[in-house]
Design a protein around this motif. Structure first.
Motif, short mmCIF file in Angstrom:
data_model
loop_
_atom_site.label_atom_id
_atom_site.label_comp_id
_atom_site.label_asym_id
_atom_site.label_seq_id
_atom_site.Cartn_x
_atom_site.Cartn_y
_atom_site.Cartn_z
N VAL A 4 -51.12 1.73 -129.52
CA VAL A 4 -49.70 1.41 -129.35
C VAL A 4 -48.90 2.69 -129.15
O VAL A 4 -47.96 2.73 -128.36
N GLN A 5 -49.31 3.77 -129.82
CA GLN A 5 -48.59 5.03 -129.70
C GLN A 5 -48.71 5.60 -128.28
O GLN A 5 -47.76 6.15 -127.75
N THR A 6 -49.88 5.45 -127.66
CA THR A 6 -50.07 5.94 -126.30
C THR A 6 -49.18 5.20 -125.32
O THR A 6 -48.51 5.80 -124.48
N ILE A 10 -45.81 6.52 -123.00
CA ILE A 10 -45.62 6.25 -121.58
C ILE A 10 -44.25 5.62 -121.35
O ILE A 10 -43.51 6.00 -120.44
N ARG A 11 -43.89 4.66 -122.20
CA ARG A 11 -42.59 3.99 -122.07
C ARG A 11 -41.45 4.98 -122.24
O ARG A 11 -40.49 5.00 -121.46
N LEU A 40 -36.41 3.03 -110.39
CA LEU A 40 -36.81 2.53 -111.70
C LEU A 40 -35.59 1.87 -112.34
O LEU A 40 -34.63 2.55 -112.71
N GLU A 41 -35.63 0.55 -112.42
CA GLU A 41 -34.43 -0.20 -112.81
C GLU A 41 -34.35 -0.48 -114.31
O GLU A 41 -33.32 -0.25 -114.93
N LYS A 42 -35.42 -0.99 -114.90
CA LYS A 42 -35.40 -1.37 -116.32
C LYS A 42 -36.71 -0.97 -116.98
O LYS A 42 -37.75 -0.96 -116.35
N VAL A 43 -36.61 -0.69 -118.28
CA VAL A 43 -37.79 -0.41 -119.09
C VAL A 43 -37.72 -1.33 -120.30
O VAL A 43 -36.76 -1.28 -121.06
N TYR A 44 -38.72 -2.18 -120.43
CA TYR A 44 -38.81 -3.13 -121.53
C TYR A 44 -39.95 -2.73 -122.46
O TYR A 44 -40.75 -1.85 -122.11
N PRO A 45 -40.07 -3.35 -123.63
CA PRO A 45 -41.16 -2.98 -124.54
C PRO A 45 -42.57 -3.13 -123.96
O PRO A 45 -43.45 -2.35 -124.31
N SER A 46 -42.79 -4.07 -123.06
CA SER A 46 -44.14 -4.28 -122.54
C SER A 46 -44.28 -3.98 -121.05
O SER A 46 -45.39 -3.76 -120.58
N VAL A 47 -43.18 -4.00 -120.30
CA VAL A 47 -43.24 -3.81 -118.85
C VAL A 47 -42.08 -2.94 -118.38
O VAL A 47 -41.11 -2.74 -119.10
N SER A 67 -49.97 -0.34 -119.42
CA SER A 67 -51.43 -0.18 -119.33
C SER A 67 -51.87 -0.02 -117.88
O SER A 67 -52.91 0.59 -117.62
N ASP A 68 -51.09 -0.53 -116.92
CA ASP A 68 -51.41 -0.31 -115.51
C ASP A 68 -51.32 1.18 -115.17
O ASP A 68 -52.12 1.69 -114.39
#
Length: 88
Positions: A4-6, A10-11, A40-47, A67-68
């Motif tokens: 989760v830290q990795t 990235i986020r 780059l429009e939005k950054v969410y917790p998972s995507v 993860s991609d």
């Protein structure tokens, strides 16, 4: 396996580039790689979401998971002035 830290690192690195123009290279499988420019429009917790400059393909936004980026299915380059800076 990615921790989760990795993925959180990235986020956070992507959050620094919100609103900036980027070059997206995505592996769609079977040796098909798309290359598009967008913002780059939005950054969410998972995507994260990228608004594409080219809307001729029928969609104006794409989203990918962190993860991609980790598995190199997606590569991003941030434009800084005229130069590109690779972030992952």
């Amino acid at each position: 396996m990615a921790t989760v830290q990795t993925l959180d690192k990235i986020r956070k690195s992507l959050e620094k580039h919100l609103g900036k123009k980027i070059l997206l290279k995505a592996n769609k499988g079977r040796k098909q790689i798309i290359t598009k420019e967008g913002i780059l429009e939005k950054v969410y917790p998972s995507v994260f979401v990228i608004k594409l400059d080219d809307e001729t393909n029928g969609y104006s936004r794409v989203s990918y998971s962190y993860s991609d980026l980790l598995t190199d299915n997606v590569k991003l380059q941030v434009f800084k002035n005229q130069d590109k800076l690779k972030i992952s």
